[in-house]
Structures are given as C-alpha cells and as structure tokens.
Design a protein around this motif. Sequence first.
Motif, short mmCIF file in Angstrom:
data_model
loop_
_atom_site.label_atom_id
_atom_site.label_comp_id
_atom_site.label_asym_id
_atom_site.label_seq_id
_atom_site.Cartn_x
_atom_site.Cartn_y
_atom_site.Cartn_z
N THR A 295 0.85 -1.19 0.00
CA THR A 295 0.00 0.00 0.00
C THR A 295 0.88 1.23 0.00
OG1 THR A 295 -1.72 -1.14 1.27
CG2 THR A 295 -1.82 1.26 1.20
N LEU A 296 0.71 2.10 -0.99
CA LEU A 296 1.44 3.36 -1.03
C LEU A 296 0.64 4.42 -0.28
CD1 LEU A 296 2.86 3.84 -4.64
CD2 LEU A 296 4.15 3.69 -2.51
N ASN A 297 1.32 5.12 0.60
CA ASN A 297 0.69 6.22 1.33
C ASN A 297 1.21 7.55 0.79
OD1 ASN A 297 -0.72 4.30 2.90
ND2 ASN A 297 1.05 4.04 4.23
N ARG A 298 1.86 8.35 1.59
CA ARG A 298 2.33 9.65 1.12
C ARG A 298 3.62 9.53 0.31
NH1 ARG A 298 2.13 10.18 6.42
NH2 ARG A 298 4.28 10.93 6.61
N SER A 299 3.79 10.45 -0.64
CA SER A 299 5.01 10.53 -1.43
C SER A 299 5.51 11.97 -1.40
CB SER A 299 4.77 10.11 -2.88
OG SER A 299 4.38 8.76 -2.96
N ASN A 300 6.83 12.12 -1.44
CA ASN A 300 7.41 13.46 -1.42
C ASN A 300 8.72 13.47 -2.18
OD1 ASN A 300 7.27 16.13 -0.76
ND2 ASN A 300 7.29 15.83 1.45
N TYR A 301 9.00 14.58 -2.84
CA TYR A 301 10.27 14.78 -3.54
C TYR A 301 10.60 16.26 -3.41
CZ TYR A 301 13.83 14.50 -7.18
OH TYR A 301 15.02 14.54 -7.88
N VAL A 302 11.56 16.60 -2.53
CA VAL A 302 11.76 18.00 -2.18
C VAL A 302 13.24 18.36 -2.04
CG1 VAL A 302 9.57 18.15 -0.93
CG2 VAL A 302 11.64 17.50 0.31
N ARG A 303 13.52 19.64 -2.19
CA ARG A 303 14.79 20.23 -1.75
C ARG A 303 14.47 20.95 -0.45
NH1 ARG A 303 19.56 20.91 -4.97
NH2 ARG A 303 21.25 21.05 -3.46
N CYS A 304 15.08 20.52 0.63
CA CYS A 304 14.69 21.00 1.97
C CYS A 304 14.98 22.49 2.14
CB CYS A 304 15.41 20.20 3.04
SG CYS A 304 15.01 18.44 3.02
N GLU A 305 14.13 23.15 2.90
CA GLU A 305 14.27 24.58 3.15
C GLU A 305 15.42 24.84 4.13
OE1 GLU A 305 10.25 23.39 2.00
OE2 GLU A 305 11.54 22.80 3.68
N LEU A 306 15.92 26.07 4.14
CA LEU A 306 16.93 26.46 5.12
C LEU A 306 16.39 26.24 6.52
CD1 LEU A 306 18.37 29.78 3.62
CD2 LEU A 306 19.62 27.64 3.99
N GLY A 307 17.19 25.65 7.38
CA GLY A 307 16.77 25.42 8.75
C GLY A 307 15.98 24.14 8.95
N TRP A 308 15.76 23.38 7.87
CA TRP A 308 14.98 22.14 7.98
C TRP A 308 15.69 21.13 8.89
CZ3 TRP A 308 16.48 17.19 7.10
CH2 TRP A 308 15.48 16.20 7.07
N GLU A 309 14.90 20.36 9.64
CA GLU A 309 15.42 19.23 10.40
C GLU A 309 14.31 18.22 10.59
OE1 GLU A 309 14.72 20.94 14.94
OE2 GLU A 309 16.75 20.85 14.12
N LEU A 310 14.69 16.98 10.89
CA LEU A 310 13.73 15.92 11.16
C LEU A 310 13.71 15.72 12.68
CD1 LEU A 310 12.01 14.17 9.24
CD2 LEU A 310 13.73 12.37 9.46
#
Length: 275
Positions: A9-24
């Motif tokens: 089952t596929l849920n969310r998908s994302n393809y991004v260049r992270c913003e300045l200051g981004w963190e997980l």
Amino acid sequence: MNFESYDLTLNRSNYVRCELGWELPLLFSQKLDDYDLWMVWAGSGTMQLHDGNIELHPGMCIWMRPGGLYLSQQDNTNRLGVSAQHFDLINPSTGKRPRDKDLPPQVIHMPDIPAITGTMRTIARLNTVGQQARNKTSKQALASAQLLMRGLLMEVCYQAHVPKLHLSPTDHMHRSIITQLAADMTASPQDIDSIESLATDAGYSPAHFSRVFKHIMGISPQRHLMESRIHRARHLLIETDWSITRIAQVMGYNDVYFFSRQFKQITGQTPSSVR
C-alpha cells in the motif's frame, strides 16, 4: 525477502529540496506508523539512529520503520534533496508486516542515483495523481506507482547484499562530488550553463571531469545533461501548455530544430507527438 507474499500500500510521497533550517525532529519518529523509504539525492547532513550517527550524502537510502529513531539535520550551506515514499507491507494471510530480521538493513547505499531518483520522482507523481482523484485514470496511476515501488524495493534489497567497493579517500571524494552533481543535473538541468563551467566550479579541468564522471556514472556528462534536459522537456510538454519553442529555450536550446532532433533521438518521438 519475498515481496510476492505481501500486499503493498502506497501512502504519502514526497520529492523536495529542503528549506533552510529544515530538520527531522523526534516527533517524526514518534508518529511514524508505516515504512518510509527515504533517499538523499542531493546535499549533505547527518542522521541519528538507535545504533549511532550516519553522514547523509547523495545515494544514501534509509528504510525507516515504526519504532525506529530518525533525527536528522542538514548542512544549510548544502541543503538536502530528499525523496520519501511512505508505504506498508502486509501479509494478507496473517495481517502482519514482515519481521524486522527479514527486512534489509536500515541504511543502504544506492549507486545509480539518476536512475533511482527518476524512479522515485515518477512514483511520487503517479501516487499524487492516484491519491487526489477517484476515476479510472487515477486508479491506473496508482497501480503503476505500486508496480514501480515493488521494483524499487526489490532493487533496494538487491543492493543491500551486493559486496561494497573499498574506496580510497580520494575515490570516495570523487564519487561523492560526481554523484551529487549528476543528481543536480537530473533535478535542474535547465540551471546548468555548460559542462565546462560545472567542471570548473567543482574544481576539475573539463577533460578530467569528463573522465571521472564517465568512470563513476557509466555515461559522459554531456550525454547525461542532454538526457536530463530532454526528459524534463518531455514532462513540460505533457504538464504545461507552453510552446515547443519556449520549452526548448528554457532547457537551453537556441535552435528549436536541433532540440527536436535530440528529443527524437532520446525518446523516439517528436515533441509535437507527445501532445
């Protein structure tokens, strides 16, 4: 691992260049209730796992799973480009996920970054179409995304068991630089003025850059840039109402007829036939 035994089952998908200051943050790990195939296609940073810290660079793939710890920060002078595919695998007979010991390691290095990146971008696009609409076309898009995702997971498992090369510090440096540049060329081919300027900015002479690039990527930088421009042009032909001349100019072509010849050489189609 036998993927045929599990429903995907596929849920969310994302393809991004992270913003300045981004963190997980820690909250991400606490709320993770499915798998997340997380791959770096550009930039650098660090990630803390339960069993230690890892350096993030292009080609790093992390198979995140519920209960894991994934704290990440990026180098804001070299922002991360990330593709993330949230999904689940359930055995229809037992209603359970695979055992952790049956999964590949959490961290896998994927060598063919342009190919893997292209696949993940396509999955994200098809999954977005499939999730947002409820018609025949959206069902076909979602089915295609799921098939591609199965193939991608099989490739991840394969790469997890391929013997790794023991590279010298110099070879590792070249590989890191070249794979990131290749990913940048794939993501933004319209921003590359020339191979010569790209080589100079990276600290190579044009001739040396071409030799190192082809050795690592298996294709010349000129060919890789041309294919990246044509593939992006094809997306623009499908997704926008821009004229062929405008798309050619955006992709760096001053001669629309030369653009059309290269387009047919790469895709087997003329630009006008795509529409």
